[in-house]
Design an enzyme around this catalytic site. Structure first.
Site, short mmCIF file in Angstrom:
data_model
loop_
_atom_site.label_atom_id
_atom_site.label_comp_id
_atom_site.label_asym_id
_atom_site.label_seq_id
_atom_site.Cartn_x
_atom_site.Cartn_y
_atom_site.Cartn_z
CB VAL A 102 -1.41 -3.31 -7.84
CG1 VAL A 102 -1.03 -2.90 -9.12
CG2 VAL A 102 -0.24 -2.94 -6.96
CG PHE A 126 -0.84 -7.74 -6.53
CD1 PHE A 126 -0.14 -6.99 -7.52
CD2 PHE A 126 0.02 -8.18 -5.50
CE1 PHE A 126 1.31 -6.67 -7.46
CE2 PHE A 126 1.55 -7.76 -5.25
CZ PHE A 126 2.09 -6.96 -6.23
CG ASP A 127 -8.09 -7.05 -10.11
OD1 ASP A 127 -8.73 -7.67 -9.37
OD2 ASP A 127 -8.06 -6.90 -11.24
CE LYS A 128 -8.56 -14.40 -11.35
NZ LYS A 128 -8.60 -14.41 -12.95
CB THR A 129 -9.09 -10.27 -14.30
OG1 THR A 129 -9.43 -11.39 -13.89
CG2 THR A 129 -8.99 -10.13 -15.64
#
Length: 762
Positions: free
Chosen positions: A636, A439-442
């Site tokens: 994602v 997963f990306d964060k922002t």
């Protein structure tokens, strides 16, 4: 020179000798050649009219593939689409259309946003004559049987009636087999026609007529079933109004949506559907946009917010400035991508297609050799040929041909109705195999709307000076963290002098001029190698341990202080991660460009197994590839900043596709809303679709295998083989259509919480 794609898009990598050629010369040559290539190699999509069986798709691909200049030709039988990539200097679109016409099929350029041909019942999967001919064939079949049993007429009479039944039931099969034979191909229709004629020659007219009647009836029901799946996609396009109320010269006039231009304003009354994509300029309301994003509740909208064609205005009057033409709307593009998805064939589809192409000619050879062997072993000639006809029927791969297209089209349609765009059958199968997710964060785990929470000025520096200086520089950036600083300054009434000469230091911060002074704003990494005051470093550590992203501000060598910003954890993110683990996802990892302490804090709140930070875009690509060595990985992200990592993963999943052209283009799977709960839905649907495809292959091959053995040993009659053969075809179609009933599960919405200030509620 070679091509590379690790940046998320194709790039030309050129190795050269500086003493022979300059960079500017290379750039000029690359731009010129690139323009020539882009102008020369193109692709085109058509509706195909006249296909009556899955064999027609193979015939078209085979015929067009031999046309000089055609690079690839892929037919999506279930959605009646043909996608051709071609060399425009070698072949024209008229050449392709002429070749298709020569093969007996008409091509029609589709209207954007329509899943069905405008002439679908003039030669598509369910032609008007198909079912009437089946009924006539059945009536004649029964009539011939009744005449033979009860009328006492000469044997020639029921024979003529059965011959007419064969002609009626076999009309489309005979036509299709002639097309295949002209291409020197053997397909399922050819096998069925040969089997029926073989039975007739031996005097088994009833069996021959019964074979073609059931074959035609099976295809007619199959076409009706496939039409149901296609109509479910077309129903999305039907949500778009045909007329729009446009403000022109002070008046509001109704005009066709196709005549509305960008920049014009349309008026949307309460209860009306939004006719075109655009931005609200006047008014506020709530819009029901389940058709696009799958969100079950109306979404509040105000001036400046984006709206999409096909969504329903629930409350107030809106005036919307059109930003996309009717053919360019998100709804139209989703319908087009879903309809063309079957052309992107996955492993199960390719396996079925290869097997079908191999089996058909082998069965025809076997049907010739088998009776010869039987006769040599002492079997009477008539019995030997009848057993060969039974073998021909038993081994015909009808069910195999339709086993995967029915499942793929149904799954892609169900996903689209649930707010998930899957771009092809291959991505369904790849997503089903995923056992790790990055997963990306922002913008993915967090909503991407950070707020300034901490302002810590250095000794002798006021809060206004610190925040005003930072805002002067950050006003030149579109980064979410920059917006948080600018908004905080505006809310505090702090005047920020205009900055200039902005320079973004990728992954570290930003540098600009404020007056004559150089101002640096960024993470500690931006000041690497410089002597950062101990108190500044201590404040950075303190804020990061609290889960805040920090920005150090320096002006002309003087450190002004530290700003702490925190994003908002996306609602339900923890529930989603737990659900994914329940689905068997073995590893969940966050890849972030933020500092390690913030990343770890968020990962712990969400329940991820690991957080990797800080990472540059190239580092994210490397991390995804490292994960890929241990299994199949999905990435994602938002589809824009994460394009390289999305491309490196087995499946790239982008969020918020309804509002992002880039997400629609770069990802393999697109969650149309910013709702993470669609991810488990997409994963579950992909796994169910793959299981259904595998079930269909087992059914098709299993029943054919049993029938072949029975036919070889003389344990089945032609009529029995026909019933089981056509029954298996209808069974795999019905099994595939089950996927249309799948809906996203309802997940509880959790309140949003600022990361690092209070715990996020999953």
């Amino acid at each position: 020179m070679h091509l590379r794609r690790d940046a998320g898009h194709p790039e030309v990598c050129i190795h050269y000798k500086p003493e022979v050629v300059s960079v500017s010369q290379l750039l000029t040559a690359a731009q010129r050649i690139g323009a020539e290539v882009a102008a020369r190699y193109k692709h085109q999509t058509w509706f195909v009219r006249g296909m009556t069986s899955a064999d027609a798709a193979t015939a078209i691909e085979h015929g067009l593939g031999k046309l000089k200049g055609v690079l690839t030709a892929s037919v999506a039988y279930a959605s009646e689409r043909l996608v051709v990539e071609y060399d425009s200097e070698e072949v024209t679109l008229k050449d392709v259309e002429a070749k298709a016409k020569q093969l007996g099929y008409a091509l029609e350029v589709p209207s954007s946003g329509h899943a069905c041909s405008h002439h679908a019942h003039g030669g598509g999967l369910a032609p008007l004559l198909e079912m009437p001919l089946v009924v006539v064939s059945g009536v004649l079949l029964v009539a011939g049987w009744a005449i033979e049993k009860f009328a006492g007429l000469p044997a020639l009479v029921p024979t003529i009636v059965w011959a007419l039944s064969m002609a009626s039931g076999g009309f489309f099969a005979i036509r299709g087999s002639l097309k295949s034979l002209l291409q020197l191909r053997v397909d399922i229709e050819t096998m069925m026609v040969v089997a029926a004629l073989g039975a007739a020659v031996l005097g088994a007219w009833f069996e021959g007529a019964f074979l073609l009647f059931l074959f035609a009836a099976g295809h007619a029901l199959e076409h009706r079933a496939m039409d149901r799946a296609r109509r479910s996609i077309e129903s999305l396009g039907a949500l778009r109004p045909e007329m729009a109320r446009v403000r022109r010269s002070g008046d509001v006039v109704e005009v066709p949506v196709g005549d509305v231009q960008r920049g014009e304003r349309v008026v949307v009354r309460p209860g009306d559907r939004v006719p075109l994509d655009g931005i609200i300029r006047e008014g506020k309301s709530s819009l029901e946009q389940a058709a696009i994003t799958g969100e079950s509740l109306p979404v509040p909208k105000k001036a400046g917010d984006e709206v999409f064609s096909g969504t329903i205005n629930c409350e107030g009057l809106l005036e919307v400035e059109v930003t996309r033409l009717s053919s360019e709307s998100v709804l139209a593009r989703v319908v087009d991508m879903v309809a063309e998805a079957e052309a992107q064939k996955g492993p199960n589809q390719r396996f079925a297609q290869r097997l079908e192409r191999t089996v058909a000619p082998l069965v025809m050879i076997g049907a010739v050799v088998f009776p010869v062997v039987l006769v040599l072993l002492g079997t009477p000639v008539k019995e030997a040929i009848l057993r060969a006809v039974s073998l021909l029927v038993a081994a015909s791969p009808c069910a195999l041909a339709i086993s995967t297209p029915s499942a793929v089209l149904s799954a892609v349609a169900a996903a689209a109705r649930g707010g998930v765009l899957v771009k092809g059958g291959i991505y369904l199968e790849l997503l089903a195999k995923v056992n790790a997710i990055a997963f990306d964060k922002t913008g993915t785990l967090t909503v991407g709307r950070p707020k300034l929470l901490s302002t810590v000025p250095a000794q002798g520096v006021s809060r206004e000076e610190l925040l005003g200086t930072a805002a002067s520089v950050e006003s030149l950036s579109a980064h979410p963290l920059a917006r948080a600083v600018v908004e905080a300054a505006a809310e505090g009434g702090i005047q920020a002098p205009a900055g200039s000469d902005c320079e973004a230091i990728h992954g570290k911060g930003i540098r600009a001029k404020v007056g004559a002074d150089t101002v640096d704003v960024g993470s500690l990494a931006l000041f690497e190698g410089d002597a950062v005051p101990a108190e500044i470093a201590a404040e950075v550590s303190k804020l990061e341990e609290a889960g805040q992203t920090t920005m150090v501000v320096r002006r002309s060598g003087r450190y002004l202080g530290v700003l702490g910003v925190a994003d908002t954890l996306r609602a339900g993110a923890r529930n989603v991660v737990h659900t994914l683990k329940d689905y068997g996802i073995e590893r969940t990892v966050m890849l972030s460009g933020d500092n390690a302490k913030v990343a770890k804090s968020i990962a712990e709140q969400v329940g991820l197994d690991e957080a990797k930070a800080p990472l540059m875009p190239a580092d994210k690509v490397a991390a995804v590839r490292e994960m890929g060595r241990k299994g199949s990985v999905a990435m994602v992200g938002d589809g824009v900043n994460d394009a390289p990592a999305l491309a490196a993963a087995a499946v790239g999943v982008a969020m918020g596709g309804a509002g992002s052209d880039a997400a629609l283009e770069t990802a393999d799977v697109v969650l149309m809303s910013d709702d993470l709960s669609k991810l488990p839905f997409a994963l579950g649907l992909a796994r169910q679709a793959t299981h259904v495809m595998q079930q269909n292959l087992v059914i098709a091959l299993g029943i054919s295998g049993i029938l072949i053995i029975a036919a070889v040993f003389g344990l089945t009659h032609i009529s029995h083989a026909v019933v089981l053969h056509e029954g298996s075809t209808l069974l795999v179609v019905a099994n595939g259509l089950r996927l249309l009933a799948i809906r996203p599960p309802a997940m509880k919405r959790a309140p949003e919480a600022a990361v690092g200030v209070q715990p996020a509620v999953g």
